[in-house]
Design an enzyme around this catalytic site. Structure first.
Site, PDB file in Angstrom:
ATOM      1  N   ARG A 168      83.151 111.784 -43.726  1.00 30.99           N
ATOM      2  CA  ARG A 168      82.601 113.121 -43.525  1.00 30.99           C
ATOM      3  C   ARG A 168      83.696 114.151 -43.824  1.00 30.99           C
ATOM      4  NH1 ARG A 168      77.990 111.911 -43.967  1.00 30.99           N
ATOM      5  NH2 ARG A 168      76.272 112.256 -42.499  1.00 30.99           N
ATOM      6  N   ASP A 198      84.789 112.304 -51.801  1.00 31.31           N
ATOM      7  CA  ASP A 198      83.343 112.243 -52.026  1.00 31.31           C
ATOM      8  C   ASP A 198      82.599 113.130 -51.042  1.00 31.31           C
ATOM      9  OD1 ASP A 198      80.967 111.217 -53.289  1.00 31.31           O
ATOM     10  OD2 ASP A 198      80.652 109.925 -51.550  1.00 31.31           O
ATOM     11  N   HIS A 228      79.337 113.678 -53.203  1.00 32.76           N
ATOM     12  CA  HIS A 228      78.754 112.899 -52.109  1.00 32.76           C
ATOM     13  C   HIS A 228      77.737 111.873 -52.642  1.00 32.76           C
ATOM     14  CE1 HIS A 228      77.783 113.046 -47.536  1.00 32.76           C
ATOM     15  NE2 HIS A 228      77.745 111.798 -47.999  1.00 32.76           N
ATOM     16  N   GLY A 258      78.310 108.388 -52.456  1.00 34.70           N
ATOM     17  CA  GLY A 258      78.707 107.064 -52.000  1.00 34.70           C
ATOM     18  C   GLY A 258      77.599 106.030 -52.003  1.00 34.70           C
ATOM     19  N   GLU A 270      79.506 121.205 -47.752  1.00 36.09           N
ATOM     20  CA  GLU A 270      78.695 120.712 -48.878  1.00 36.09           C
ATOM     21  C   GLU A 270      77.372 121.483 -48.992  1.00 36.09           C
ATOM     22  OE1 GLU A 270      78.103 116.528 -48.374  1.00 36.09           O
ATOM     23  OE2 GLU A 270      80.242 116.119 -48.203  1.00 36.09           O
ATOM     24  N   GLY A 317      84.614 100.507 -39.178  1.00 38.73           N
ATOM     25  CA  GLY A 317      83.274 100.051 -38.842  1.00 38.73           C
ATOM     26  C   GLY A 317      82.738  99.147 -39.939  1.00 38.73           C
TER      27      GLY A 317
END
Length: 312
Positions: free
Chosen positions: A225, A249, A272, A274, A254, A146
């Site tokens: 994810r 990441d 996480h 990013g 989480e 994407g």
């Protein structure tokens, strides 16, 4: 607003609307029951599951404005059936996440966190750090081509690395090699990067078969994810040297991260982050506000998700 969000969102919404800060209420459920009949919009950042039961609580709900690209915690299809708009924050974080992805890949291949620890512990005084793997001569496969996947691919082209991809369909305007199966892609490459969103369709699709196909020199990087990965299978692949290493990441549960992963010296783990720069998070927050302002001004949403299409 069910849970606290960045100041740019709180301040921006307070300037335009009556903002109900659920997290400040001593009894959150009681507070939501009290105000439910007044609520027309919800702003949230992934802290709250928005399912049919949540929507049932708010009979006048028109729009859910979500912070982030991924919105797997929202039943957007159900929202669409009810005529409730859902928006997210694409584009404004594309470059930041793509930069982080390339950095995480290099850190994993060249063991940068491990090398840093080696120096800090004084071990360089004893002997040089062992030689690492390299990016040279490698082939990259991207799961989820994407906006962010394409931005990652463009960056890695600059490193002279050939790019392939897997997704639901071949993209007519893309020149990279397409593989109709994920295992086929993994077998053809030795770096697999997942930028795929979380959904029922992608749940645990990166599994033991994929890791076997990736092979003993394979590097797996995930910035999409955690739900996309069969995490026990990943841990076993790393433990048994089915693959060489991983840079992660995102995780299955989480912010709780498996102790098995934490104890592995040959993987690189990030919390996480990013899109976690000041500038990018500010832009994401502003887009949450702008979607709500545009909607209630009668101009429609700025960035509706696919399940809740809107024609201006």
């Amino acid at each position: 607003m069910p849970a606290q969000m960045p100041a740019v969102v709180v301040d921006g919404l307070e300037n335009q609307f009556r903002l109900l800060k659920v997290w400040e209420a001593p009894d959150r459920d009681a507070f939501m029951r009290e105000v439910a009949s007044e609520v027309r919009g919800v702003a949230l950042g992934g802290h709250t599951k928005v399912d049919a039961a949540f929507m049932d609580r708010f009979p006048k709900l028109e729009i859910v404005s979500s912070f982030g690209v991924g919105y797997d915690y929202i039943d957007a299809a159900e929202a669409g059936r009810r005529g409730i708009m859902v928006t997210n924050t694409p584009d404004v974080l594309t470059d930041e996440v793509a930069d982080l992805t390339v950095g995480l890949l290099i850190a994993t291949v060249r063991q940068l966190p491990q090398v840093d620890r080696y120096l800090r512990e004084g071990r360089w005084l004893e002997k040089p750090y062992p030689l690492t793997a390299t990016l040279r001569g490698r082939k990259v496969g991207i799961l989820g081509l994407g906006r962010i996947g394409k931005a990652v691919a463009r960056r890695l082209e600059g490193f002279g690395l050939p790019i392939s991809y897997h997704g639901r369909n071949r993209q007519a305007d893309v020149s990279y090699d397409y593989y109709p199966t994920l295992a086929g892609l993994a077998e053809a490459v030795d770096i697999l990067i997942s930028v795929a969103p979380g959904s029922a369709e992608t749940d645990k699709i990166v599994n033991a078969e994929v890791f076997r196909a990736l092979g003993p020199d394979g590097i797996f990087v995930n910035v999409g994810r955690g739900s996309v990965v069969d995490e026990p299978a990943l841990i076993e692949a790393l433990r048994s040297k089915t693959i060489l290493s991983a840079g992660l990441d995102v995780f299955a549960d989480e912010p709780r991260v498996s102790k098995e992963l934490i104890d592995m010296e040959h993987v690189v783990l990030l919390p996480h982050v990013g899109s976690a720069s000041v500038e990018t998070r500010r832009a994401m927050g502003q887009l949450v506000v702008d979607n709500l302002v545009s909607w209630f001004a009668g101009k429609g949403p700025l960035t509706p998700v696919a399940e809740t299409p809107h024609r201006r």
